[in-house]
Write a protein that holds these residues in place. Sequence first.
Motif, short mmCIF file in Angstrom:
data_model
loop_
_atom_site.label_atom_id
_atom_site.label_comp_id
_atom_site.label_asym_id
_atom_site.label_seq_id
_atom_site.Cartn_x
_atom_site.Cartn_y
_atom_site.Cartn_z
N ASN A 176 1.76 5.10 -3.57
CA ASN A 176 1.52 6.02 -2.45
C ASN A 176 2.86 6.23 -1.75
OD1 ASN A 176 -1.38 6.10 -2.78
ND2 ASN A 176 -1.35 3.99 -2.04
N ARG A 183 1.82 4.85 -9.96
CA ARG A 183 0.72 5.16 -9.04
C ARG A 183 1.00 4.64 -7.63
NH1 ARG A 183 -3.75 6.69 -11.85
NH2 ARG A 183 -5.17 6.02 -10.21
N THR A 201 0.83 -1.21 0.00
CA THR A 201 0.00 0.00 0.00
C THR A 201 0.86 1.25 0.00
OG1 THR A 201 -1.72 -1.18 1.22
CG2 THR A 201 -1.82 1.23 1.25
N PRO A 235 -4.38 6.57 1.32
CA PRO A 235 -3.89 6.06 0.04
C PRO A 235 -4.64 6.72 -1.12
CG PRO A 235 -4.44 4.24 1.52
CD PRO A 235 -4.91 5.50 2.17
N GLY A 236 -3.94 7.00 -2.18
CA GLY A 236 -4.59 7.57 -3.36
C GLY A 236 -4.65 9.08 -3.37
N ASP A 237 -4.23 9.72 -2.28
CA ASP A 237 -4.30 11.19 -2.21
C ASP A 237 -3.14 11.71 -1.34
OD1 ASP A 237 -5.00 13.83 -2.15
OD2 ASP A 237 -6.59 13.58 -0.65
#
Length: 507
Positions: free
Chosen positions: A393, A391, A345, A499-501
Motif C-alpha cells: 500500500n 502488493r 501496512t 489499505p488494498g485500494d
Amino acid sequence: MLTRRALLAGGASLAVAGVTAPRAVRAAARRAPLRDPFRLGVASGEPAPDGMVLWTRLATDPLAPDGLGGMPRRPVPVEWQLAEDENFRRVVRHGTETARPEAAHSVHVELEGLEPGAEYFYRFRAAGELSETGRTLTAPAPGSRSRALNLSFTSCADYQSGYFTAYRRMAEDHPDLIAFLGDYIYEYGDYEHPVRDQAGGECLDLAGYRLRHAQHKTDPDLRAAHAIAPWAVVWDDHDVRNAWAGDVPRKRRAAAFRAYYENMPLRRAQRPVGAALRLYRGIRWGAVANLHLLDTRQYRDPYACAGRGGTVGPDCAERLAPARTILGQEQQTWLDAQLRESRATWDLLGQQVFMMEMDWVRGPAQGWSNEGWDGYVASRDHVAATVGAHRRNAVVLTGDVHSHWAGQISRDHRDPGSKPVAVELVTTSVTSAGDGLDEYPDTPDLLAENPHVRFFNGRRGYVRTRISRREMKVDFRSLAYVTRPDAPARTSGSFVIEPGDPALNPA
Ligand SMILES: [Fe+2]
C-alpha cells in the motif's frame, strides 16, 4: 556592560589602528559571555524505536556575514538533558558534547537504548544559558500495532516570499513526525520587492549557505515546528541550486551539503564526505508505516529533451529511454529491497518531485515536465511494478510544485486503462509563490485532461495525515495568505485511503 558586538567593534578598531590588543584583553574577549547562544532553537529528528537525534547550533549573532553566527573560533561545551517530563524531574539521559567552530558550532546527539513509543523532552545548556525545551518521540517497537502515526509534511520555505505561518500551524497540531520534502532554504539572491528581507545575497559558498540556514532558524514559527516533534528531512533543488542535476561544481555542492548537515537533525550516517551525502534512508513506525526517504536530485540522469529543469515541452523519445534513472542504480536497488521486505501496512515514499503522469498543456497538445518522474519514465514504471509485485500500500509524498495535488500513479503509463497502484499526495509550499489562489483559471481544464488527478489547491500550507492500520486520513491545510503573518489555516480537501485500494475517497 559591554555587549559582544561592542567587543568585536573594539577589536576591529584596534586592528585598523595596527595595534595588537594586550594579552589580557584578548583573554578577556575569549572568555566574554555568549549572550543568548540558543537563537537558532532546538530540533530533533530520525526517530527510531530506541532513540533519535537531538540538535542545536550555537549562534549569538545569527546574521554575521561569515556564517559563523557571531561565535568565537573555539570549541564550546554544550550540556544536554533528556527527560520523561517537561519539568525535567525525571531525567533519563544527560551528557556533554562539544560545539566546534569547524561544524559552525552545531551539535548532533545521537541517542539509543530508549523506550519505544515514548514521548521525551530535551534541552541544552551552554555558557550558563539554557535553551528552550523540545518535545520528541521514539518510534513504536518493531511490529507494534498499537499506535497511529500523526504525520504532517510540507516543502519549499522561501524566506523572501512570506511568513512561515504554515510551520506554526503544523506545530499547533502536535504531530508525531514532520516530514520536510525539500527547499528548506532558497539559494537565491535578493528580490526587488521581498516580503521579508534576507541577509547575504545568493548562496555560493559555505559562509553563504550557513548564513541562510541560520536566518531561517531565527524564525519563531520554524523554531516552534522543530521544537514540537522529530523531523525527517530530504532536500530538493534549492537547498543547493535551482534545478540542479549533477551539474553544480563540486565545491559549491560540498558547501551546500555541509551546511545542510550542520543545520539539520540528521544522523552521523548522513554526514557529508566532500560533495557526497547519503540522504536516502528509512524510518519505521511499528507495524503501521515504513517511510522511505528518497533523493531524486543527487543521482539523476541529465534532463531529457534538451531542457533545463521545469521545462514543459512536447514529447521526445529520450524521456522514455529504458536506461534513464532519477534515483541512480544503488538507491533503486535499496528501495527495491525496502519494498520487498516491508511488512508494514503502509509504505510512504517521501520524495521531491511529481511522480504521477501530468500533461501540463491544455487541449489536444501534450506537455510534460522533464524535472519530475515524467522525465524519467522508466524509473516510475520500475517503482510502480515493484509496488505492484509486492502488493504494498504505497503512498507517495511529494513537494516542489508549490500547490496541493492528490492523484493516482498507474502501473503502466502507456496503457490508459492500466490499474492504479499507488496514491500520490503533493504538498504545497510554506511560502514559495506567495499568497496564491484556491484555483487558477486553467485548473478545471488541467484536472479534466488528467483524470487520475483528483484534487488541487493553489494556496500555501501543509498536509496533515493520521495513519492507522485501518485507514489513512488526509487533510490538505491551506492558509489564506503568507504576505502577512498569522493567517488561519483551513482544510481545503479531505480524503481517506484504505489499505488494498489506492483510491482517494472523499472524507
Ligand atoms: Fe520550491
